[in-house]
Design a protein around this motif. Structure first.
Motif, PDB file in Angstrom:
ATOM      1  N   ASN A 255       1.053  -1.063  -0.046  1.00 31.97           N
ATOM      2  CA  ASN A 255      -0.498   0.035   0.445  1.00 31.97           C
ATOM      3  C   ASN A 255       0.378   1.207   0.056  1.00 31.97           C
ATOM      4  N   SER A 256       0.462   2.191  -0.186  1.00 35.15           N
ATOM      5  CA  SER A 256       1.133   3.558  -0.329  1.00 35.15           C
ATOM      6  C   SER A 256       2.178   3.866  -1.214  1.00 35.15           C
ATOM      7  N   LEU A 257       2.353   2.849  -2.179  1.00 40.31           N
ATOM      8  CA  LEU A 257       3.312   2.949  -2.912  1.00 40.31           C
ATOM      9  C   LEU A 257       4.687   3.813  -3.447  1.00 40.31           C
ATOM     10  N   LYS A 258       5.184   3.678  -3.690  1.00 39.44           N
ATOM     11  CA  LYS A 258       6.291   4.749  -3.913  1.00 39.44           C
ATOM     12  C   LYS A 258       6.903   5.200  -5.245  1.00 39.44           C
ATOM     13  N   PRO A 259       7.480   5.917  -5.995  1.00 43.27           N
ATOM     14  CA  PRO A 259       8.684   5.212  -6.772  1.00 43.27           C
ATOM     15  C   PRO A 259       9.750   4.708  -6.814  1.00 43.27           C
ATOM     16  N   GLU A 260      10.386   4.521  -5.192  1.00 41.78           N
ATOM     17  CA  GLU A 260      11.163   4.295  -5.185  1.00 41.78           C
ATOM     18  C   GLU A 260      10.795   2.571  -4.556  1.00 41.78           C
ATOM     19  N   ASP A 261      10.144   1.861  -4.663  1.00 39.89           N
ATOM     20  CA  ASP A 261       9.681   0.529  -4.574  1.00 39.89           C
ATOM     21  C   ASP A 261       9.321   0.238  -6.334  1.00 39.89           C
TER      22      ASP A 261
END
Length: 122
Positions: free
Chosen positions: A83-89
Motif C-alpha cells: 500500500n501507499s506505493l512510492k516510485p522508489e518501490d
C-alpha cells in the motif's frame, strides 16, 4: 525441493496498492520460512520482508507500515500486500524460501522465484 512462481506485478500509480502472490509447489511447504526481496536497476538485491513458518514477521524499515506479508499454508501461497506505493518501490520482486529464517533474511535462501516487475509511476 520447492518451486516458487510469482504473480501480481504490474504498473501502478504512486499512492496506489498492489498485491503480489508467490505460489509454491513441493513437500512440507508449511515448514519453510519465506521472504520477499527486491532489486532495482543498478542496485543490489535488498531485503523487504520475511515470514516464519509460525507466522511471525519482520520488515525492512523502508516498508514498515505500508507492506504486509502473509502466508496461507492451505493454499501453499505467500502474499505481499503493498500500500501507499512510492516510485522508489519500483523493482523486480522475488520470493524466497528456506528451512532457515536467517538464510531467508540474509538473501541466501535455497529457493527463489523468477521475479515479478513492479513499476510505480509518479
Amino acid at each position: 525441493q520447492v518451486q516458487l512462481v510469482e504473480s501480481g506485478g504490474g504498473l501502478v500509480q504512486a499512492g496506489g496498492s498492489l498485491r503480489l502472490s508467490c505460489a509454491a509447489s513441493g513437500r512440507t511447504f508449511r515448514s519453510y520460512h519465506l521472504g520477499w526481496f527486491r532489486q532495482a536497476p543498478g542496485k543490489e538485491r535488498e531485503f523487504v520482508t520475511a515470514i516464519a513458518w509460525s507466522g511471525s514477521t519482520v520488515y525492512a524499515d523502508v516498508v514498515k507500515g505500508r507492506f504486509t506479508i502473509s502466508r496461507d499454508n492451505a493454499k501453499n501461497t505467500m502474499y505481499l500486500q503493498m500500500n501507499s506505493l512510492k516510485p522508489e518501490d519500483t523493482a523486480v520482486y522475488y520470493c524466497t524460501a528456506d528451512y532457515s529464517h536467517t538464510r531467508v533474511v540474509s538473501g541466501s535462501g535455497d529457493y527463489w522465484g523468477q521475479g515479478t516487475q513492479v513499476t510505480v509511476s509518479s
